[in-house]
Scaffold this active site. Structure first.
Site: not given
Ligand SMILES: *[C@@H]1O[C@H](CO)[C@@H](O)[C@H](O)[C@H]1NC(C)=O
Ligand SMILES: *[C@@H]1O[C@H](CO)[C@@H](O)[C@H](O)[C@H]1NC(C)=O
Ligand SMILES: *[C@@H]1O[C@H](CO)[C@@H](O)[C@H](O)[C@H]1NC(C)=O
Ligand SMILES: *[C@@H]1O[C@H](CO)[C@@H](O)[C@H](O)[C@H]1NC(C)=O
Ligand SMILES: *[C@@H]1O[C@H](CO)[C@@H](O)[C@H](O)[C@H]1NC(C)=O
Length: 911
Positions: A491, A494
């Protein structure tokens, strides 16, 4: 020139009004304050009117940084021409560069190469952007029959190029489906599909710009129906006639329309009115955008702020051909472990190992098929990676042992941010990471860049550094010794950051953090919610590598898991890039519990199947917000047909595992799960094909019916392979669904009830207990009796479902192996069986028999579309009892026990 930019930026920071070419305060699209960027002005004369005759699609935004007016536009010597009825932020610039900015490159020389040709391009007049590359090289490579590759780059100075493995072609292709032509002055390139004479790519209508931090190229489009260009929240079909601008820059951004989301996939497929399809892939990892919209011809413009222009064009002609051709470039999907196709359950906030245990228990008590339990960040000690909370989750290892004892699996979340504030000597991930130099470095290379994520201040592993996967695996291994997880959920990659750029912000006097042009990304600032683009990574600046962070983390994570467990493992990543499907699956991020999100999951799943990441699903029942029993029931039914099926929930929301609902909702959910588990051999076989050829697992209808233009926009129904049509209910309170049936025989999955598809919509009953699934005539689908885990269902008898087409024929196949061992295909430890049906006879051919334990036994055969009651059924020459359902024309033969690794013959003779 970079320095000039920087000085102006610095001086004007925060000043209300700055001189032309400087910077000042302005407001972004969403109304938040930003700092205007400086736009270079090579001359100060206003453009001649003729230079302002630029078609709408070719307008290059001169004022991308803020809303503007005629006066401000004139001050930049740009052209001003408002477009009535069009909102500027939808993509049509009102203030744009004169055409002289773009007509710059001409071919000065051209030469044949062994696999194509090269040309030198020269610009005579600089564009409006800093640091034009005045001399460029074009390499055109005829890589394959249906694939051409062209690159435009700086031949003098090596620029950043995307570090993924793409095919290295060394021998010429004997035949090409396309022709490439170059117009010398002004330079443009055109790719035509020879068979249909369709122009698939033509850059002539958009100025080519190749400056250090602004590269622009456009193309005409032969169709307005295109698909892809992710990761964005949008309907599956993008109407290229509608003005819009899609930005690409990986971002921790809950899905919302018009925003750049977690991943970057600059690939699209276009379907032409003839039913032919083609694809275009821009291999570029920098922040970029694609502008769509037309007035005088369909077009698409790419603007990227770094790297090179590196394009692959795929000529199809079928949609499936296009995806296989694209997959050959980026790589095929990994073979998922069989258990990963089962049902996964997760929530953030089980609160304790006792809380977790309670849910596992009630799922078992409710007899829900269920293969994997996950835990979100609250299992960790102070949100630290590779730790668990020894107080609240004190018995977590016991829970995991119990899962394993029940043939279930366990998956944990792991975030990239490594806490940098633990006492020296107490937290090996940081201490050893620092020692091994694995972290992303500050711009000045004096130390790791420190941002802030769940555990507080964190450093970010640089997975492009070869040291990092070694360190990562060591950390994973020592934690696995304590808590033997089976999969990792990556997770926040980015990568996400709760502060802007770093704890100290980002160096402002820096062209990477505030480039001359920033694509239309959320917030308008590159460092927003992430680390400074100026930061240093092993392979390059974060500016170039940002959108590949999750990709590199996934590669390292996959390797670590395989090495630790010595079996196939599961990595599910939030951020992805082309090629990620070789190593990981994806879930569509932080959605919410509402009907809109239920619908948008279908376009997302279909898009990621196109992106070569077939193992994809959305958070079932919704991540944030509170679900309802009806919504969750409908979502479990649809989710049973996501290639990756996980129900997941945010902290603070009430439980939404299937076992928490009332008896009738539980029944509906169990039925959906049971249907999935029954069909897993078929799903697994689809993954095998995807792994081998790149073909898609979940598919839109138009892939199977490209001639039927009605199917092009359909994204409320979808298919599994070429055999199953799924028509879910996506609206509250509805007990029927309008479903489109292309021309074919379709049989209701359970009953065999025939729907004669005629290319129109039919209203189907859809009570809350039911999801409509139809099998296409012509298919043989292998299934298996379901159980509460795949560990158990894999031991059961197989069945074959035959759905006859108009000519009474069908075909299908089955791939089978142990579902765990790595590289079974390469080592031949698998079985592969072909089935074909004609004239009342089913026969099999065992193509490969390399796996025998446990034996594969056939227990039943079901045939849909048997026109009249058979008088006799024989199975391998023995007469067998059977049932015939006269109403639905369905033949059922049960009680069999046939070795599937021997040739099979089943025949039924007409009455
Ligand atoms: C796309 O939009 C245009 C303009 O609104 C419309 O004319 C066209 O029919 C649409 N195309 C598709 C395939 O829906
Ligand atoms: C942590 O402690 C070790 C051993 O005492 C020392 O070598 C190292 O420099 C310390 N690291 C930091 C960041 O203080
Ligand atoms: C900006 O950076 C350049 C070097 O890249 C330097 O010469 C200049 O002095 C800096 N300007 C300011 C205001 O810091
Ligand atoms: C029926 O299926 C067979 C085998 O898959 C195929 O060869 C044939 O073309 C199909 N016929 C029709 C009418 O779809
Ligand atoms: C690896 O796969 C084999 C074969 O399915 C299985 O017996 C074994 O338990 C697996 N190991 C782990 C750690 O899951």
């Amino acid at each position: 020139m970079a320095n000039q930019v920087a000085i102006l930026l610095y001086l004007c920071w925060g000043i209300a009004q700055c001189p032309v070419g400087g910077a000042g305060r302005a407001f972004t699209r969403d109304g938040r304050e930003t700092v205007e960027r400086w736009v270079q002005q090579p001359d100060t004369s206003s453009p001649p009117a003729s230079a302002c005759q630029v078609s709408i699609v070719n307008r290059l935004d001169c004022y991308p940084d803020s809303l503007t007016d005629e006066g401000k536009c004139a001050a930049r010597n740009c052209c001003w021409s408002p477009v009535e009825g069009a909102l500027r932020y939808r993509g049509i610039p009102w203030c744009f560069f004169p055409s002289s900015a773009g007509s710059g490159y001409s071919v000065t020389s051209r030469s044949q190469t062994p696999l194509g040709f090269s040309a030198v391009l020269q610009r005579s007049v600089p564009s409006h952007w800093p640091r034009d590359v005045m001399k460029l090289k074009l390499d055109v490579t005829y890589e394959a029959e249906s694939r051409v590759h062209f690159k435009i780059y700086d031949p003098a100075v090596k620029r950043y190029e995307v570090p993924i493995d793409t095919p290295r072609v060394t021998s010429p292709t004997s035949h090409m489906d396309y022709a490439v032509t170059v117009t010398p002055s002004p330079f443009s390139i055109r790719v035509t599909r020879t068979a249909s004479d369709t122009v698939l790519f033509d850059s002539s209508s958009t100025p080519l710009i190749f400056a250090d931090q602004l590269l622009q190229i456009g193309t005409s489009l032969p169709t307005d129906s295109i698909y892809g260009l992710g990761e964005h929240r949008q309907p599956f079909m993008i109407n290229a006639s509608q003005p819009s601008r899609l930005a690409f820059w990986s971002r921790d951004q809950p899905p919302a329309t018009n925003l750049n989301l977690y991943g970057d996939h600059a690939f699209f497929l276009g379907i032409e009115a003839s039913g032919d399809a083609y694809g275009v892939f821009l291999l570029n990892s920098n922040a970029k955008e694609v502008a769509l919209g037309n007035t005088d011809g369909l077009g698409l413009t790419y603007i990227t702020i770094g790297g090179i222009l590196d394009f692959y064009i795929f000529t199809g002609p079928s949609p499936d051909d296009v995806i296989q051709q694209y997959s050959r470039v980026i790589g095929h999907t990994f073979m998922p472990p069989y258990w990963s196709l089962g049902f996964h359950l997760c929530r953030w906030g089980y609160g304790s190992s006792a809380g977790l245990k309670k849910v596992v228990k009630r799922m078992r008590a409710a007899n829900m098929p269920y293969d994997a339990q996950w835990t979100d960040i609250d299992y960790m000690d102070k949100h630290l990676d590779w730790t668990y909370d020894k107080t609240k989750y004190s018995t977590l290892p016991d829970v995991v042992a119990d899962l394993h004892a029940h043939g279930q699996h366990y998956v944990i979340i792991v975030d990239p941010g490594i806490s940098s504030t633990q006492p020296n000597g107490s937290y090996p991930p940081y201490d050893e990471g620092l020692r091994d130099g694995v972290f992303i470095m500050r711009e000045d290379r004096t130390g790791p860049l420190i941002g802030k994520v769940w555990p507080g201040e964190t450093a970010y592993p640089d997975f492009t550094n070869p040291q990092t996967p070694v360190w990562w695996e060591r950390m994973a291994k020592s934690f696995h010794d304590v808590l033997p997880f089976d999969g990792l959920w990556t997770d926040m990659n980015e990568p996400s950051n709760f502060v802007f750029g770093s704890m100290n912000g980002c160096p402002p006097n820096n062209t990477y953090n505030t480039p001359p042009y920033t694509p239309g990304i959320a917030s308008g600032k590159l460092p927003d919610r992430t680390v400074c683009p100026s930061a240093n990574q092993y392979l390059s600046r974060h500016y170039n590598l940002h959108s590949m962070y999750g990709h590199f983390e996934g590669i390292a994570t996959n390797r670590a898991l395989v090495s630790i467990r010595q079996n196939r493992s599961l990595v599910i990543s939030r951020s992805t890039f082309p090629g990620s499907g070789r190593y990981m699956g994806h879930w569509t991020g932080d959605n919410s519990a509402d009907w809109d999100n239920l619908y948008y999951s279908i376009p997302a799943i279909l898009s990621f199947n196109m992106f070569g990441i077939p193992l994809v699903g959305a958070d079932i029942c919704g991540f944030s917000g509170t679900t309802t029993e009806e919504l969750c029931t409908r979502w479990m039914q649809l989710g049973a047909f996501y290639p990756f099926m996980r129900n997941h929930n945010a902290i603070g929301s009430k439980d939404q595992d299937p076992a928490v609902f009332g008896p009738s909702a539980q029944d509906s959910m169990r039925t959906a799960l049971t249907t999935r588990y029954t069909l897993l051999p078929y799903l697994y076989t689809l993954f095998y094909h995807s792994h081998l050829t790149g073909s898609m697992v979940a598919r839109p209808l138009f892939f199977e019916f490209p001639q039927d233009t009605n199917t092009y926009p359909i994204d409320k129904q979808f298919m599994w392979g070429n055999g199953l049509l799924i028509s879910p209910v996506l609206e509250k309170g509805k007990t029927s669904v309008s479903a489109y049936f292309p021309r074919a025989n379709w049989y209701e999955l359970d009953s065999g009830n025939l729907v004669e598809g005629s290319g129109s919509s039919i209203t189907l009953d859809a009570p809350l207990s039911k999801i409509n699934v139809h099998v296409k005539g012509g298919l043989v689908i292998a299934f298996q009796k379901p159980e509460v885990t795949t560990t158990l269902s894999r031991l059961n008898l197989f069945g074959l479902l035959v759905a006859l087409n108009e000519s009474g024929s069908a075909s299908g196949d089955l791939f089978w192996d142990d579902g765990d061992t790595v590289d079974t295909i390469e080592t031949g430890q698998y079985n592969f069986i072909d089935f074909s049906v004609a004239q009342g006879k089913l026969t099999s051919s065992v193509v490969k028999a390399g796996y025998s334990s446990p034996a594969m036994s056939l227990g039943s055969v079901v045939v849909y579309g048997v026109q009249s009651q058979p008088v006799k059924v024989t199975v391998n020459s023995r007469s067998m009892p059977f049932q015939y359902d006269t109403a639905n024309k369905a033949l059922r033969v049960t009680g069999l026990s046939e070795d599937l690794l021997k040739p099979l013959r089943v025949s039924w003779s007409a009455g």
